[in-house]
Scaffold this active site. Structure first.
Site, short mmCIF file in Angstrom:
data_model
loop_
_atom_site.label_atom_id
_atom_site.label_comp_id
_atom_site.label_asym_id
_atom_site.label_seq_id
_atom_site.Cartn_x
_atom_site.Cartn_y
_atom_site.Cartn_z
N HIS A 30 -10.20 13.96 53.25
CA HIS A 30 -9.39 12.98 53.96
C HIS A 30 -10.30 12.13 54.83
O HIS A 30 -11.54 12.31 54.82
CB HIS A 30 -8.30 13.68 54.78
CG HIS A 30 -8.81 14.78 55.66
ND1 HIS A 30 -9.62 14.54 56.75
CD2 HIS A 30 -8.68 16.13 55.59
CE1 HIS A 30 -9.92 15.68 57.33
NE2 HIS A 30 -9.38 16.67 56.64
N HIS A 33 -13.21 13.74 56.83
CA HIS A 33 -14.46 14.05 56.11
C HIS A 33 -15.29 12.77 55.91
O HIS A 33 -16.51 12.78 56.07
CB HIS A 33 -14.16 14.63 54.73
CG HIS A 33 -13.44 15.94 54.74
ND1 HIS A 33 -12.14 16.08 54.34
CD2 HIS A 33 -13.85 17.18 55.10
CE1 HIS A 33 -11.77 17.35 54.44
NE2 HIS A 33 -12.79 18.04 54.90
#
Ligand code: PAF
Length: 282
Positions: A30, A33
């Site tokens: 997502h 990250h």
């Protein structure tokens, strides 16, 4: 960007570099990250991310089997973020035989909070992180590894491991990325039903309210404030494991005037079948 699966291929691709910037993940990426990859990239001479769902950090009743595995989509996002190399080992590549040598982090940090509710969790995390560090950084003079602050205790466990083993790795802690309503981004948010998703931001709301109340309180009043915060969430249908105010330095309960201390409010609670964690530095 290249994707490799074996330790030997990873090391071959890394030969010639001197300072990897590394973002370990379990995939299903997502924006949190991706923000870590972008933050880490300028700090190294090659950007590496790993995608590995680590069985060692899941208890038998937890979601190891159902944890989303989305390698193709993850690879596209990593490439767009400027990642150079993805290490996506299969289980037999990272654990060719049962991993019987493990890293046991100090109990005072690893057996509280998440470690209390998920016994052995930080042994599993520390062991895989040490192994991934060894795959990526062996032979490198230095390196940097990035972790998200949403997993606050994990960042602290990893930092202490790096310090205790004198690893030449700088740990970068990235800020938690949130949805518009305040929900901390997490791969597990995908488990939530639409109704649960609408409710999920209440965890961050509860942490914020507890933080504000704590700053104006005496240490002796904290247990009652924490209990009230948990009861309020429980009344909304949550099953809280903990909502608690701790010192940022060691995650122990604070003593002395709270207004003058660096504190963090941490929480973990189940909504339906999904266990969410979050924290807020105050
Ligand atoms: O935070 C995670 O995704 C995992 O705990 C980590 C650090 C990749 C180890 O498996």
């Amino acid at each position: 960007m290249q994707i490799v699966h074996t330790i030997a291929d990873l090391r071959e691709k890394l030969s010639g570099f001197k300072r990897p910037a590394f973002v370990p993940t379990m995939g299903n990426l997502h924006d949190g990250h991706i923000a870590l990859v972008k933050q880490a990239k300028p700090l190294g001479d090659v950007t590496v991310s790993s995608i590995f769902v680590n069985r060692l950090q899941f208890a038998p009743h937890e979601d190891f089997d159902s944890y989303p595995r989305t390698l193709d989509a993850d690879a596209q996002r990593l490439e767009a973020a400027g990642c150079d190399l993805v290490f996506a080992p299969r289980e037999k590549d990272l654990y060719p035989e049962p991993q019987s040598y493990k890293v046991h982090p100090a109990n005072d940090l690893a057996d509280i909070l998440e470690g209390h509710f998920r016994p052995g969790f930080f042994i599993g995390v520390s062991t895989v992180v040490m192994k991934l560090f060894s795959c990526v950084f062996a032979g490198m003079p230095t390196g940097v590894a990035a972790f998200g602050k949403k997993d606050y205790q994990q960042v602290m466990v990893v930092r202490r491991m790096v310090q205790q083993f004198a690893l030449p790795i700088e740990i970068l802690a990235g800020e938690t990325q949130r949805a518009e309503d305040g929900l901390a981004l997490s791969s597990r948010n995908g488990y939530l039903s639409p109704a649960e998703r609408a409710e999920a931001a209440q965890l961050s709301v509860a942490l914020k309210a507890l933080g504000i109340a704590a700053k104006a309180a005496q240490p002796a009043e904290l247990p009652a404030l924490e209990a009230q915060a948990m009861q309020a969430l429980a009344r909304r249908g949550w099953k809280p494991d903990y909502l608690t105010v701790r010192r940022r330095a060691d995650l122990q309960p604070p003593h002395g005037a709270l207004a003058d201390q660096s504190l963090v409010v941490l929480g973990a609670a189940k909504l339906g079948h999904t266990r969410l964690i979050d924290n807020l530095e105050i």
